[in-house]
Enzyme design. Structure first.
Site, short mmCIF file in Angstrom:
data_model
loop_
_atom_site.label_atom_id
_atom_site.label_comp_id
_atom_site.label_asym_id
_atom_site.label_seq_id
_atom_site.Cartn_x
_atom_site.Cartn_y
_atom_site.Cartn_z
N GLU A 87 15.15 6.28 33.18
CA GLU A 87 13.75 6.64 32.98
C GLU A 87 12.96 6.84 34.26
OE1 GLU A 87 12.32 7.27 30.08
OE2 GLU A 87 14.16 6.86 28.97
N SER A 350 8.24 -4.66 -28.04
CA SER A 350 9.05 -5.32 -29.06
C SER A 350 10.12 -6.25 -28.49
CB SER A 350 9.70 -4.27 -29.96
OG SER A 350 8.71 -3.59 -30.70
#
Length: 701
Positions: A87, A350
């Site tokens: 870098e 149900s």
């Protein structure tokens, strides 16, 4: 040529003001106001929590989400050199900005005809990532330069490098080198090898592309770039480069059973406190079966997608004897996040009915009791009248409780709840571990109160397990690697229902798969005993199926996260039951196809199902029905000559011994080497098309 010249002049006009401002900024010193350590210091000796399934196969790791600060002395020299070489090779020579680098970048910008981001030093990258926006403008660049120069005056090079390693993003949610080392290698930074360092050093350029979990070819190419630059600046020798490339780092792969691992993490935190994940150092034997978990994720994802890609779903499967959560999928993506199996509260429709029918058996009704479903009106007060309706507003006349449950008859269920009492049923459901609201509201018969899938599955376990309720268990035992000690987490199984009630209810629920609302599962039920119940809520918003064999219970829910109608045909029988079958075919493979054991206190009798009375030789249809001792019929069928026969009850049949609580599972030894598991491939049979479910709609108000 004219076009190229125009682009060159345009770029130059942008870059000249920047160059002037850059030169001016060299004399400025803007206050930075920065601090070095902004997070807790990383403790020594950290290791992750390793999770194994119930067969001791390695599943994955639970990592800390806390950000920690790492001093420069704990960051390997090789990693520092690799980053600098890649870098900012002149990091130790410049004062915050690299004039040579900027000059090279300016030339490239002029050639390309645009303003690029070249020439940034490590100091500038730190400033940009921590203090400035990502906007590409001259003004932002000047601020970046000013702060970089100020940083270099205020901090040493090692301090700046330390800040950089603790603030930079390494992909996949890892901020700073401490999180990156944990996520990708399960190590502290000082433990990283040269091969691992070379991978990490290449990440900041593009974390999305170059993180160690990314595309293998791209990651390897980036690592080679890092090593080449180190070689170019004489930080390593050619031999070192070849050695590292010949022995690449092993990256920890994550991705399997992530949702289940999150359940384990949450339970550990509830039991031992939030710090347990930060401390790590544990081996966890989880209750899951890794093969079943992967299969569950697949069948839920595919089953929901077949209906509508925008729908969501959940699947939960328990071992009935222990409550062990063999598989839990909280969403169609199977990842960490909102777990719909344990956290989403929805109306069960149900699917609540088996509990009402079980309570009815406790209150003197039988599977052969006859009720009619002619419409009835209930006064809700304030002048409001409620008339429960069956599916498609039809009436079916007189039905036995067995038939009413199989066909999910709304009107009969409401009448049944009215007969046993709402308050009575709420207390009964509570004894099974299902908390319901307690108003005088008969709509509870149609599942209008909200529950989670886990709530419902757990409440069904006594029906399937001879009256014993099994609490969901995700952790079997925990091994502390530092103390070399095990902590057991025994199953929680308690009797909550008479075995006779559980057995007769289950026998009724078998008919749901035989000829009822889930008759598409008839083939499955013919191959091994199984029982269950569908559920569909008002306007087709939620589709449920909870079913079980003597060994395993599994529940499936499908619907939208924000409840809204899906459309006609979106029912538990048509949507959730097929998903259940695909999962259960693998879950029950190799298990004996034994029936549910009949307990003492249950007798059978041959009856005429149209009257519920003992069958005579003249009855055109008969069936074998099960009864709790003392509730069996003693009168012969009045429709077919029973009045001329003696009213004598049949002799009770010999019964097996009373059921006993399940035994503890066999003790396991500490896991040694993690082993990856691959789910077996098995042809999946889809059930046939399902009819609409009669009696599945919630009350209309």
């Amino acid at each position: 040529m004219l076009s190229d010249r125009h682009s060159f002049l345009k770029a130059l006009r942008h870059l000249i003001p920047f160059a002037i401002l850059l030169a001016f900024s060299l004399s400025l010193a803007a206050p930075a106001g920065a601090q070095i350590a902004t997070y807790p210091q990383l403790p020594h000796g950290y290791s992750s929590i390793r999770v194994f399934d119930n067969q001791q196969r390695f599943v994955g790791r639970i990592m800390s989400s806390q950000r920690y600060w790492v001093g420069i002395e704990r960051i390997p020299v090789f990693l520092r050199n690799a980053l600098i070489a890649t870098e900012d090779a002149r990091f130790y020579q410049h004062q915050g900005i690299d004039v040579r680098g900027i000059a090279r970048a300016l030339v490239k910008d002029v050639v390309k005809g645009r303003l690029a981001e070249g020439g940034s030093t490590i100091t500038q990258q730190l400033i940009k990532n921590k203090y400035l926006s990502g906007e590409k403008s001259i003004d932002r660049k000047v601020k970046e330069v000013q702060l970089a120069i100020d940083f270099e005056k205020k901090y040493t090079k090692d301090q700046i490098l330390e800040m950089y390693f603790n603030e930079i993003y390494f992909g996949n949610g890892a901020w700073g080198v401490a999180q990156a080392a944990r996520l990708y290698f399960d190590k502290n930074p000082e433990e990283l090898t040269e091969a691992e360092c070379s991978l990490l050093a290449g990440v900041p350029k593009n974390p999305g592309r170059y993180n160690p979990l990314g595309d293998t070819a791209k990651v390897s190419a980036r690592r080679s770039t890092v090593l080449k630059r180190m070689l170019d600046v004489k930080m390593i020798t050619p031999a070192q480069k070849r050695a590292i490339e010949a022995h690449p780092a092993t990256v920890i792969k994550s991705g399997q059973a992530q949702g289940y691992l999150d359940l384990v993490r949450r339970q550990l935190m509830e039991r031992y406190g939030a710090k347990v994940v930060e401390q790590g150092g544990l081996d966890v034997i989880a209750a899951l079966d890794l093969d079943l978990q992967k299969h569950a994720e697949k069948v839920l994802r595919e089953g929901v997608k077949k209906v509508n890609p925008n729908l969501q779903g959940a699947l939960l499967s328990l071992d009935l004897k222990t409550g062990d959560v063999l598989a839990a999928v909280g969403g169609t993506d199977g990842k960490v996040g909102f777990n719909r199996a344990f956290s989403a509260k929805r109306q069960p429709g149900s699917a609540i009915k088996p509990l009402i029918f079980a309570d009815a058996l406790e209150n003197g009704f039988t599977a052969g009791s006859i009720l009619d479903d002619h419409p009835v009106a209930y006064n809700r007060g304030n002048g409001q009248i409620w008339k429960p309706q069956n599916y498609e507003r039809k009436s079916y006349g007189e039905l036995s409780l067995r038939q009413a449950l199989a066909h999910s008859n709304n009107v009969i269920t409401v009448k049944l709840l009215d007969a046993i009492g709402v308050n009575n049923f709420v207390g009964f459901a509570g004894s099974l571990g299902l908390s319901l609201r307690n108003p005088n509201d008969l709509s509870l018969a149609l599942g209008t109160d909200e529950v989670t899938l886990n709530d419902l599955v757990s409440a069904y376990t006594p029906l399937a397990n001879g009256g014993f309720r099994s609490e969901a268990r995700t952790i079997i035992r925990v091994f502390d690697r530092s103390r070399r000690a095990w902590t057991e987490n025994p199953p929680v199984v308690a009797p909550v229902l008479p075995p006779v009630t559980a057995y007769v209810t289950t026998e009724m629920m078998k008919d749901v798969l035989e000829y009822g609302t889930a008759k598409g599962l008839k083939k499955f039920a013919s191959q091994r005993p199984a029982a269950g119940k569908t559920g569909t809520t008002d306007d087709y918003r939620d589709a449920w199926f909870v079913g079980y064999t003597p060994q395993i219970i599994t529940g499936v829910w499908v619907g939208y996260d924000k409840p809204k109608p899906v459309g006609r045909g979106f029912t538990g029988g048509a949507v959730s039951a097929p998903i259940w079958e695909r999962f259960m075919r693998l879950a029950t493979a190799g298990k004996p196809a034994v029936d549910f054991p009949k307990p003492d206190g249950v007798v059978s009798a041959t009856i005429d199902p149209t009257t519920g009375e003992l069958a005579t030789p003249n009855c055109p249809t008969t069936r074998e029905e099960f009864y709790i001792v003392g509730t069996e019929p003693t009168k012969y069928c009045s429709k077919h000559g029973g009045d001329d026969m003696e009213h004598v009850a049949p002799e009770p049949q010999p019964q097996p011994e009373q059921l006993t609580p399940p035994e503890q599972p066999e003790q396991l030894t500490p896991p040694e080497q993690p082993v990856e598991a691959t789910p077996p491939e098995e042809p999946i049979q889809e059930p046939g098309g399902q009819p609409q479910e009669p009696g599945e709609t919630a009350p209309q108000e």
